[in-house]
Design a protein around this motif. Structure first.
Motif, PDB file in Angstrom:
ATOM      1  N   PHE A  13      36.840  32.657  28.441  1.00 22.61           N
ATOM      2  CA  PHE A  13      38.177  32.189  28.069  1.00 22.61           C
ATOM      3  C   PHE A  13      39.293  33.076  28.661  1.00 22.61           C
ATOM      4  CE2 PHE A  13      41.864  32.299  25.227  1.00 22.61           C
ATOM      5  CZ  PHE A  13      42.276  30.973  25.355  1.00 22.61           C
ATOM      6  N   ALA A  14      39.157  34.398  28.522  1.00 21.88           N
ATOM      7  CA  ALA A  14      40.220  35.302  29.004  1.00 21.88           C
ATOM      8  C   ALA A  14      40.411  35.137  30.508  1.00 21.88           C
ATOM      9  CB  ALA A  14      39.865  36.743  28.670  1.00 21.88           C
ATOM     10  N   GLU A  15      39.305  34.934  31.227  1.00 18.34           N
ATOM     11  CA  GLU A  15      39.388  34.776  32.688  1.00 18.34           C
ATOM     12  C   GLU A  15      40.046  33.449  33.056  1.00 18.34           C
ATOM     13  OE1 GLU A  15      35.223  37.257  33.045  1.00 18.34           O
ATOM     14  OE2 GLU A  15      35.190  35.084  33.203  1.00 18.34           O
ATOM     15  N   ARG A  16      39.717  32.398  32.291  1.00 16.60           N
ATOM     16  CA  ARG A  16      40.327  31.090  32.550  1.00 16.60           C
ATOM     17  C   ARG A  16      41.820  31.129  32.252  1.00 16.60           C
ATOM     18  NH1 ARG A  16      36.212  29.364  28.955  1.00 16.60           N
ATOM     19  NH2 ARG A  16      37.624  27.938  27.913  1.00 16.60           N
ATOM     20  N   LEU A  17      42.140  31.720  31.122  1.00 15.59           N
ATOM     21  CA  LEU A  17      43.556  31.806  30.742  1.00 15.59           C
ATOM     22  C   LEU A  17      44.337  32.547  31.824  1.00 15.59           C
ATOM     23  CD1 LEU A  17      45.535  31.248  28.351  1.00 15.59           C
ATOM     24  CD2 LEU A  17      45.097  33.585  27.607  1.00 15.59           C
ATOM     25  N   CYS A  18      43.768  33.650  32.270  1.00 15.25           N
ATOM     26  CA  CYS A  18      44.420  34.447  33.307  1.00 15.25           C
ATOM     27  C   CYS A  18      44.570  33.616  34.582  1.00 15.25           C
ATOM     28  CB  CYS A  18      43.585  35.704  33.561  1.00 15.25           C
ATOM     29  SG  CYS A  18      44.254  36.744  34.841  1.00 15.25           S
ATOM     30  N   LEU A  61      57.918  37.010  38.900  1.00 13.10           N
ATOM     31  CA  LEU A  61      56.773  36.083  38.942  1.00 13.10           C
ATOM     32  C   LEU A  61      55.693  36.633  39.874  1.00 13.10           C
ATOM     33  CD1 LEU A  61      58.816  32.784  39.080  1.00 13.10           C
ATOM     34  CD2 LEU A  61      57.180  33.370  37.285  1.00 13.10           C
ATOM     35  N   GLY A  62      56.145  37.212  40.983  1.00 12.19           N
ATOM     36  CA  GLY A  62      55.199  37.815  41.937  1.00 12.19           C
ATOM     37  C   GLY A  62      54.434  38.954  41.278  1.00 12.19           C
ATOM     38  N   ILE A  63      55.136  39.770  40.502  1.00  5.96           N
ATOM     39  CA  ILE A  63      54.464  40.891  39.816  1.00  5.96           C
ATOM     40  C   ILE A  63      53.462  40.348  38.798  1.00  5.96           C
ATOM     41  CG2 ILE A  63      54.833  42.798  38.180  1.00  5.96           C
ATOM     42  CD1 ILE A  63      57.357  43.489  39.783  1.00  5.96           C
ATOM     43  N   ALA A  64      53.835  39.257  38.118  1.00  7.69           N
ATOM     44  CA  ALA A  64      52.907  38.639  37.141  1.00  7.69           C
ATOM     45  C   ALA A  64      51.634  38.164  37.852  1.00  7.69           C
ATOM     46  CB  ALA A  64      53.599  37.477  36.435  1.00  7.69           C
ATOM     47  N   VAL A  65      51.788  37.578  39.050  1.00  7.76           N
ATOM     48  CA  VAL A  65      50.611  37.138  39.820  1.00  7.76           C
ATOM     49  C   VAL A  65      49.757  38.359  40.171  1.00  7.76           C
ATOM     50  CG1 VAL A  65      49.821  36.084  41.993  1.00  7.76           C
ATOM     51  CG2 VAL A  65      51.735  35.077  40.749  1.00  7.76           C
ATOM     52  N   PHE A  66      50.432  39.441  40.586  1.00  4.85           N
ATOM     53  CA  PHE A  66      49.694  40.666  40.952  1.00  4.85           C
ATOM     54  C   PHE A  66      48.900  41.200  39.762  1.00  4.85           C
ATOM     55  CE2 PHE A  66      49.509  45.326  41.062  1.00  4.85           C
ATOM     56  CZ  PHE A  66      48.766  45.506  42.222  1.00  4.85           C
ATOM     57  N   VAL A  67      49.556  41.276  38.605  1.00  2.51           N
ATOM     58  CA  VAL A  67      48.885  41.812  37.404  1.00  2.51           C
ATOM     59  C   VAL A  67      47.684  40.925  37.039  1.00  2.51           C
ATOM     60  CG1 VAL A  67      49.175  42.291  34.928  1.00  2.51           C
ATOM     61  CG2 VAL A  67      50.965  42.964  36.546  1.00  2.51           C
ATOM     62  N   PHE A  71      43.502  41.823  36.989  1.00  2.00           N
ATOM     63  CA  PHE A  71      42.533  41.523  35.919  1.00  2.00           C
ATOM     64  C   PHE A  71      41.337  40.760  36.504  1.00  2.00           C
ATOM     65  CE2 PHE A  71      40.967  38.559  32.644  1.00  2.00           C
ATOM     66  CZ  PHE A  71      40.587  39.456  31.661  1.00  2.00           C
ATOM     67  N   MET A  72      41.635  39.752  37.334  1.00  2.00           N
ATOM     68  CA  MET A  72      40.540  38.959  37.928  1.00  2.00           C
ATOM     69  C   MET A  72      39.710  39.823  38.869  1.00  2.00           C
ATOM     70  SD  MET A  72      41.944  35.118  38.334  1.00  2.00           S
ATOM     71  CE  MET A  72      40.359  34.407  38.509  1.00  2.00           C
ATOM     72  N   PHE A  76      35.785  40.054  38.453  1.00  3.30           N
ATOM     73  CA  PHE A  76      34.974  39.295  39.408  1.00  3.30           C
ATOM     74  C   PHE A  76      34.472  40.083  40.607  1.00  3.30           C
ATOM     75  CE2 PHE A  76      37.491  35.475  37.760  1.00  3.30           C
ATOM     76  CZ  PHE A  76      36.452  35.053  36.961  1.00  3.30           C
ATOM     77  N   VAL A  77      34.969  41.318  40.789  1.00  3.48           N
ATOM     78  CA  VAL A  77      34.633  42.003  42.049  1.00  3.48           C
ATOM     79  C   VAL A  77      33.128  42.157  42.243  1.00  3.48           C
ATOM     80  CG1 VAL A  77      34.900  44.375  41.137  1.00  3.48           C
ATOM     81  CG2 VAL A  77      35.212  43.941  43.564  1.00  3.48           C
ATOM     82  N   ARG A  78      32.395  42.390  41.151  1.00  3.87           N
ATOM     83  CA  ARG A  78      30.949  42.611  41.319  1.00  3.87           C
ATOM     84  C   ARG A  78      30.214  41.363  41.833  1.00  3.87           C
ATOM     85  NH1 ARG A  78      31.679  42.434  35.827  1.00  3.87           N
ATOM     86  NH2 ARG A  78      30.303  41.109  34.571  1.00  3.87           N
TER      87      ARG A  78
END
Ligand code: HEM
Length: 217
Positions: A13-18, A61-67, A71-72, A76-78
């Protein structure tokens, strides 16, 4: 219930919301950016109320995308690290395009194409953030010489257009792979979907489930 037996949780859920918050912020940041870049699209800055409002909100808005992407990245990096088996997917790209699911391609949670996209998205947002901060007139641009600001504007434009094109490709592929978008909305995909598109990931989940079962008995 049907969901428990036939469905697999793919995205929490947290990943989808993000992800969907990023989509909203990215859409507004990208449209305002495009409105300044291409005069034909100047009407797009109205999406944020007025052109003046768009100028104020675009960097936030750009900073929000960065933040959100930070998180993603952590989540997801692994799953996006290169692996030897990625070569199998790349070699069979023709079969992938033709939706031939007969070959076992040993695909983990994300395929090689998604991994490349993941890293390109992350690289673009870093360039956008750094160049954006340098050219942000309200707070930072006065600390930089004009030559650096000009370079930042160039880098920001290239990375911005690049990221928009990457996201258009991402949306196209997400719709093309039936079941992927509903997976990002509900969090769940069917076992058949998992086996067709991410066979090694489906195997790994079964092994995990069997081990958890053994642990309980
Ligand atoms: C309407 C727009 C979008 C749609 C329909 C969409 C759809 C999706 C779907 C279905 C997935 C999951 C794929 C899977 O489970 O295999 C996904 C993952 C992802 N999306 Fe989007 N997306 C959109 C916009 C964006 C935007 C604007 C960004 C970032 C700027 C983004 C970044 C990501 C990332 C980083 C992942 C994880 C992929 C990975 O780890 O390899 N998406 N998206």
């Amino acid at each position: 219930m049907q969901r428990k037996q036939d469905q697999i949780l793919r995205t929490k859920f947290a990943e989808r919301l993000c992800h969907w918050m990023i989509v909203l912020c990215f859409f507004l940041a990208a449209t305002s950016g495009i409105s300044w870049f291409f005069p034909t699209f100047s009407w797009m800055s109205g999406l944020l109320g007025s052109p003046q409002m768009a100028r104020i909100l675009h960097p936030f808005l750009g900073i929000a995308v960065f933040v959100g992407l930070c998180f993603m990245f952590v989540r997801f990096v692994r799953y996006n690290l290169p692996e030897k088996t990625d070569v199998i997917w790349l070699r069979n790209i023709k079969g992938v395009v033709l939706k031939d699911h007969t070959q076992p391609l040993r695909i983990g949670k994300y395929n090689a194409g998604q991994k490349v996209l993941f890293w390109l998205i992350m690289a673009s947002i870093v360039v956008l953030l750094i160049s954006g901060l340098i050219m942000w007139r309200a707070y930072f641009s006065e600390y930089f010489p004009i030559s650096v600001i000009r370079l930042a504007i160039l880098a920001h434009s290239i990375a911005g257009i690049g990221l928009i094109l990457l996201i258009l490709g991402h949306i196209y592929l997400a719709i093309w792979v039936r079941g992927a978008v509903s997976g990002m909305v509900t969090g769940y995909v069917s076992k058949t979907w998992a086996r067709q598109h991410h066979d090694r990931w489906a195997d790994e989940l079964e092994v995990k489930k069997a081990e958890a079962g053994k642990g309980r008995s």
